[in-house]
Design a protein around this motif. Structure first.
Motif, PDB file in Angstrom:
ATOM      1  N   LEU A   1      -2.208   4.959   9.672  1.00  0.00           N
ATOM      2  CA  LEU A   1      -2.928   5.546   8.542  1.00  0.00           C
ATOM      3  C   LEU A   1      -3.554   4.446   7.684  1.00  0.00           C
ATOM      4  O   LEU A   1      -4.711   4.560   7.247  1.00  0.00           O
ATOM      5  CB  LEU A   1      -1.980   6.401   7.706  1.00  0.00           C
ATOM      6  N   LYS A   2      -2.798   3.376   7.444  1.00  0.00           N
ATOM      7  CA  LYS A   2      -3.333   2.249   6.664  1.00  0.00           C
ATOM      8  C   LYS A   2      -4.509   1.593   7.395  1.00  0.00           C
ATOM      9  O   LYS A   2      -5.513   1.214   6.765  1.00  0.00           O
ATOM     10  CB  LYS A   2      -2.222   1.218   6.409  1.00  0.00           C
ATOM     11  N   THR A   3      -4.393   1.475   8.710  1.00  0.00           N
ATOM     12  CA  THR A   3      -5.486   0.902   9.504  1.00  0.00           C
ATOM     13  C   THR A   3      -6.727   1.785   9.428  1.00  0.00           C
ATOM     14  O   THR A   3      -7.859   1.298   9.298  1.00  0.00           O
ATOM     15  CB  THR A   3      -5.051   0.729  10.974  1.00  0.00           C
TER      16      THR A   3
ATOM     17  N   ASP B   1       0.031   2.056  -0.412  1.00  0.00           N
ATOM     18  CA  ASP B   1       0.956   0.928  -0.253  1.00  0.00           C
ATOM     19  C   ASP B   1       2.377   1.256  -0.695  1.00  0.00           C
ATOM     20  O   ASP B   1       3.340   0.634  -0.236  1.00  0.00           O
ATOM     21  CB  ASP B   1       0.442  -0.287  -1.041  1.00  0.00           C
ATOM     22  N   GLY B   2       2.523   2.248  -1.580  1.00  0.00           N
ATOM     23  CA  GLY B   2       3.843   2.601  -2.075  1.00  0.00           C
ATOM     24  C   GLY B   2       4.558   3.651  -1.240  1.00  0.00           C
ATOM     25  O   GLY B   2       5.712   4.004  -1.532  1.00  0.00           O
ATOM     26  N   LEU B   3       3.906   4.165  -0.176  1.00  0.00           N
ATOM     27  CA  LEU B   3       4.544   5.198   0.653  1.00  0.00           C
ATOM     28  C   LEU B   3       5.695   4.605   1.455  1.00  0.00           C
ATOM     29  O   LEU B   3       5.609   3.485   1.967  1.00  0.00           O
ATOM     30  CB  LEU B   3       3.523   5.828   1.605  1.00  0.00           C
ATOM     31  N   LYS B   4       6.779   5.376   1.580  1.00  0.00           N
ATOM     32  CA  LYS B   4       7.953   4.949   2.343  1.00  0.00           C
ATOM     33  C   LYS B   4       7.960   5.657   3.705  1.00  0.00           C
ATOM     34  O   LYS B   4       7.744   6.859   3.796  1.00  0.00           O
ATOM     35  CB  LYS B   4       9.243   5.308   1.593  1.00  0.00           C
ATOM     36  N   ALA B   5       8.210   4.852   4.737  1.00  0.00           N
ATOM     37  CA  ALA B   5       8.289   5.420   6.083  1.00  0.00           C
ATOM     38  C   ALA B   5       9.631   6.117   6.280  1.00  0.00           C
ATOM     39  O   ALA B   5      10.654   5.695   5.743  1.00  0.00           O
ATOM     40  CB  ALA B   5       8.108   4.317   7.118  1.00  0.00           C
ATOM     41  N   SER B   6       9.589   7.198   7.056  1.00  0.00           N
ATOM     42  CA  SER B   6      10.809   7.935   7.417  1.00  0.00           C
ATOM     43  C   SER B   6      11.144   7.682   8.877  1.00  0.00           C
ATOM     44  O   SER B   6      10.352   7.111   9.631  1.00  0.00           O
ATOM     45  CB  SER B   6      10.588   9.436   7.178  1.00  0.00           C
ATOM     46  N   SER B   7      12.312   8.144   9.262  1.00  0.00           N
ATOM     47  CA  SER B   7      12.706   7.995  10.675  1.00  0.00           C
ATOM     48  C   SER B   7      12.015   9.037  11.544  1.00  0.00           C
ATOM     49  O   SER B   7      11.902   8.891  12.756  1.00  0.00           O
ATOM     50  CB  SER B   7      14.227   8.125  10.813  1.00  0.00           C
ATOM     51  N   THR B   8      11.545  10.117  10.938  1.00  0.00           N
ATOM     52  CA  THR B   8      10.814  11.169  11.654  1.00  0.00           C
ATOM     53  C   THR B   8       9.440  11.336  11.001  1.00  0.00           C
ATOM     54  O   THR B   8       9.165  10.796   9.926  1.00  0.00           O
ATOM     55  CB  THR B   8      11.570  12.504  11.583  1.00  0.00           C
ATOM     56  N   THR B   9       8.575  12.089  11.681  1.00  0.00           N
ATOM     57  CA  THR B   9       7.234  12.285  11.138  1.00  0.00           C
ATOM     58  C   THR B   9       6.787  13.736  11.293  1.00  0.00           C
ATOM     59  O   THR B   9       7.151  14.395  12.269  1.00  0.00           O
ATOM     60  CB  THR B   9       6.209  11.351  11.816  1.00  0.00           C
TER      61      THR B   9
ATOM     62  N   ILE C   1      -2.908  14.017   3.465  1.00  0.00           N
ATOM     63  CA  ILE C   1      -1.669  13.512   4.067  1.00  0.00           C
ATOM     64  C   ILE C   1      -0.979  12.525   3.129  1.00  0.00           C
ATOM     65  O   ILE C   1       0.245  12.593   2.903  1.00  0.00           O
ATOM     66  CB  ILE C   1      -1.971  12.858   5.437  1.00  0.00           C
ATOM     67  N   ILE C   2      -1.744  11.594   2.565  1.00  0.00           N
ATOM     68  CA  ILE C   2      -1.181  10.589   1.649  1.00  0.00           C
ATOM     69  C   ILE C   2      -0.508  11.275   0.457  1.00  0.00           C
ATOM     70  O   ILE C   2       0.630  10.952   0.088  1.00  0.00           O
ATOM     71  CB  ILE C   2      -2.279   9.618   1.163  1.00  0.00           C
ATOM     72  N   ASN C   3      -1.205  12.224  -0.144  1.00  0.00           N
ATOM     73  CA  ASN C   3      -0.660  12.920  -1.319  1.00  0.00           C
ATOM     74  C   ASN C   3       0.596  13.717  -0.963  1.00  0.00           C
ATOM     75  O   ASN C   3       1.566  13.757  -1.734  1.00  0.00           O
ATOM     76  CB  ASN C   3      -1.713  13.844  -1.926  1.00  0.00           C
ATOM     77  N   SER C   4       0.584  14.347   0.226  1.00  0.00           N
ATOM     78  CA  SER C   4       1.745  15.146   0.645  1.00  0.00           C
ATOM     79  C   SER C   4       2.958  14.276   0.894  1.00  0.00           C
ATOM     80  O   SER C   4       4.090  14.641   0.528  1.00  0.00           O
ATOM     81  CB  SER C   4       1.399  15.948   1.906  1.00  0.00           C
ATOM     82  N   VAL C   5       2.742  13.108   1.526  1.00  0.00           N
ATOM     83  CA  VAL C   5       3.859  12.179   1.751  1.00  0.00           C
ATOM     84  C   VAL C   5       4.367  11.650   0.415  1.00  0.00           C
ATOM     85  O   VAL C   5       5.578  11.561   0.176  1.00  0.00           O
ATOM     86  CB  VAL C   5       3.421  11.021   2.682  1.00  0.00           C
ATOM     87  N   HIS C   6       3.457  11.314  -0.459  1.00  0.00           N
ATOM     88  CA  HIS C   6       3.845  10.802  -1.777  1.00  0.00           C
ATOM     89  C   HIS C   6       4.655  11.824  -2.560  1.00  0.00           C
ATOM     90  O   HIS C   6       5.628  11.477  -3.250  1.00  0.00           O
ATOM     91  CB  HIS C   6       2.592  10.397  -2.567  1.00  0.00           C
ATOM     92  N   ASP C   7       4.267  13.107  -2.457  1.00  0.00           N
ATOM     93  CA  ASP C   7       4.950  14.173  -3.202  1.00  0.00           C
ATOM     94  C   ASP C   7       6.226  14.660  -2.521  1.00  0.00           C
ATOM     95  O   ASP C   7       6.900  15.566  -3.029  1.00  0.00           O
ATOM     96  CB  ASP C   7       4.005  15.362  -3.407  1.00  0.00           C
TER      97      ASP C   7
ATOM     98  N   ARG D   1     -10.902  10.950  -6.288  1.00  0.00           N
ATOM     99  CA  ARG D   1      -9.793  11.577  -5.543  1.00  0.00           C
ATOM    100  C   ARG D   1      -9.415  10.733  -4.330  1.00  0.00           C
ATOM    101  O   ARG D   1      -8.230  10.502  -4.054  1.00  0.00           O
ATOM    102  CB  ARG D   1     -10.229  12.978  -5.110  1.00  0.00           C
ATOM    103  N   LEU D   2     -10.431  10.237  -3.610  1.00  0.00           N
ATOM    104  CA  LEU D   2     -10.184   9.390  -2.448  1.00  0.00           C
ATOM    105  C   LEU D   2      -9.504   8.088  -2.860  1.00  0.00           C
ATOM    106  O   LEU D   2      -8.494   7.676  -2.263  1.00  0.00           O
ATOM    107  CB  LEU D   2     -11.517   9.100  -1.739  1.00  0.00           C
ATOM    108  N   MET D   3     -10.027   7.450  -3.896  1.00  0.00           N
ATOM    109  CA  MET D   3      -9.472   6.166  -4.318  1.00  0.00           C
ATOM    110  C   MET D   3      -8.074   6.307  -4.941  1.00  0.00           C
ATOM    111  O   MET D   3      -7.221   5.437  -4.759  1.00  0.00           O
ATOM    112  CB  MET D   3     -10.425   5.489  -5.305  1.00  0.00           C
ATOM    113  N   ASN D   4      -7.852   7.395  -5.653  1.00  0.00           N
ATOM    114  CA  ASN D   4      -6.526   7.631  -6.228  1.00  0.00           C
ATOM    115  C   ASN D   4      -5.471   7.760  -5.139  1.00  0.00           C
ATOM    116  O   ASN D   4      -4.351   7.255  -5.268  1.00  0.00           O
ATOM    117  CB  ASN D   4      -6.535   8.882  -7.101  1.00  0.00           C
ATOM    118  N   ALA D   5      -5.841   8.437  -4.056  1.00  0.00           N
ATOM    119  CA  ALA D   5      -4.900   8.566  -2.933  1.00  0.00           C
ATOM    120  C   ALA D   5      -4.644   7.209  -2.287  1.00  0.00           C
ATOM    121  O   ALA D   5      -3.496   6.869  -1.958  1.00  0.00           O
ATOM    122  CB  ALA D   5      -5.456   9.554  -1.901  1.00  0.00           C
TER     123      ALA D   5
END
Length: 486
Positions: free
Chosen positions: A413-415, A352-360, A394-400, A343-347
């Motif tokens: 988050l990447k760091t 790397d494929g997550l897209k940044a938004s103008s808001t968070t 968080i990663i999964n929620s952003v991805h979805d 589960r950790l590794m899948n996330a």
């Protein structure tokens, strides 16, 4: 941010703020394996724990000199002053030179440590490479009046030492209790006191591993080896001394006595000990029939295992328990760890494929601080892993598309993932890289070759058939055995 690191000190029985003697330098000595047999799972648990400590101290910016010895002589069967040398006994049974046994199991130990992604120590001294230093330390202890010679053997005088110092400072026992609860050990007729232990042992004619000394042709006591090597590479006093909890009552207690007798200093400021590994609530032991070796856990080739587990699943399983807690193995616990690790590794593969938004919708800084807080509380890896599963959410929620994250927080988050998952916990994404597969398979193929050499054809066939079942085909030839994916 980060704040102070607190470490549980066995010497004081409390957590203490970590303050190196000579910051930013840190000296850490960990008692290494006696190389007369394969590394067992308890060894792996201890060295993964100290790998975490080594990695985190390095991450904090300390320049760590990590010394982990190889015991290749002087460790007798009884862990005391009687019986045969463990390595010599194995050599006689196998009709080999003792150093062939040492080489074989040192190489095997290194292979397992590499498969489990532990970093090598800064220095890995051997007991046989430091006979001169050990003889010199015995001379100093004799001159200080805390040792005596009998028939070419040198013994440490515990009762005399205890008159000036506290022999039980580490194990918390007073001398009277220790004397009343100590069985008579080998060589007792030569010793003045029941607790006295050998610094140098005169060798019997049939003893294979022996060296000249001012007192006799003999060999060093097991406890002396670590005192001499830690003193040589880390000085009279250093920061951390580590090992398994089973070393506290005698081995580390005697190390402290030797060092104080030699230079009037407790060798380490912080004494750090890992707890034991149990199997379904019972102590792991051959006599109970519940023990297994690392390669058996990887391959599943043991009757108590439902299947094999990847090296990183094994490492993740061990890090899910605090190093001072008992770690209980069960098939159910391993399967849960396997699911959690995937589960950790899948996330992480989505990161790397997550897209940044103008808001968070999320700020990573508090999560990052909680990760540091966990490790600063005596290297609490299970709490850290719990926080990393929040990062997974968080990663999964952003991805979805259920949550937004801006560029700054995405970078943080990447760091966080790089720092804590890969650099500190020492995990690798096996699904993404597959880097370990050739090394693991070569290790398993070598084990099968050993089984065939020992005429253990049942094990040899079981390994071949098991690999075939998971899609790996072995091919035997005069040149050796090769493997390929089916």
């Amino acid at each position: 941010m980060n704040q102070s690191l607190f470490v549980y000190n066995t010497l004081t029985h409390q957590k203490e703020e970590f303050t190196p003697i000579n910051a930013p330098h840190v000296g850490m000595y960990v008692c290494g394996p006696t190389v007369y047999s394969d590394a067992h799972m308890g060894n792996c648990r201890t060295y993964i724990s100290f790998d975490l400590i080594f990695r985190y101290l390095t991450h904090l910016g300390y320049k760590v000199r990590y010394v982990r010895n190889i015991t290749d002589a002087g460790h007798l069967e009884s862990d005391a002053d009687e019986g045969e040398d463990k390595i010599s006994k194995k050599a006689k049974l196998a009709q080999l030179e003792p150093m062939e046994i040492v080489q074989k199991y040192t190489v095997g130990f290194h292979e397992v440590m590499q498969i489990l992604n532990t970093l090598p120590p800064s220095i890995e001294p051997t007991a046989t490479g430091h006979i001169i230093e050990q003889i010199e330390m015995v001379k100093t202890i004799l001159e200080a009046g805390y040792a005596y010679e009998v028939n070419g053997s040198i013994y440490f005088d515990v009762e005399k030492y205890n008159q000036a110092h506290n022999y039980g400072m580490l194990n918390g026992r007073n001398l009277d209790d220790l004397l009343n609860n100590t069985r008579n050990l080998g060589g007792q007729e030569e010793k003045r006191g029941k607790l006295d232990f050998a610094l140098w042992i005169k060798a019997k004619p049939e003893h294979l591993m022996k060296w000249p000394s001012p007192w006799s042709v003999g060999f060093p006591g097991w406890h002396l080896e670590c005192s001499a090597m830690s003193h040589k590479y880390l000085g009279e006093q250093f920061d951390i001394h580590g090992g398994g909890l089973d070393l506290v009552p005698t081995h580390h207690t005697n190390e402290i006595a030797q060092n104080i007798a030699c230079c009037d200093k407790v060798p380490a400021r912080y004494w750090v000990h890992t707890n034991m590994l149990t199997v379904n609530g019972q102590k792991m032991s051959k006599s109970l029939g519940n023990s297994f070796l690392p390669h058996e856990l990887f391959s599943g080739n043991n009757k108590i295992l439902n299947k094999g587990y990847s090296p990183m699943t094994v490492r993740f399983f061990m890090l899910q328990a605090h190093y001072r807690s008992t770690l209980d193995f069960s098939n159910e616990a391993m399967e849960a760890s396997e699911k959690g690790f995937k589960r950790l590794m899948n996330a992480i593969t989505l990161l790397d494929g997550l897209k940044a938004s103008s808001t968070t919708d999320v700020t990573i800084a508090p999560l990052s601080q909680r990760c540091y807080d966990a490790l600063n509380d005596d290297f609490n890896s299970p709490v850290l892993i719990a926080e990393l599963f929040e990062a997974t959410r968080i990663i999964n929620s952003v991805h979805d598309g259920k949550m937004k994250i801006d560029a700054a927080n995405l970078d943080e988050l990447k760091t966080l993932i790089q720092n804590f998952v890969f650099d500190v916990l020492g995990l690798k994404n096996e699904q993404a890289t597959g880097d370990d597969l050739p090394r693991v398979l070569d290790f398993i193929v070598n084990l099968r070759s050993e089984a065939k050499t020992n005429r253990d054809y049942a094990t040899s066939d079981k390994i071949r058939d098991g690999l075939q079942h998971i899609g790996i085909q072995l091919k035997d030839s005069k040149e050796g055995t090769t493997w390929s994916k089916i």
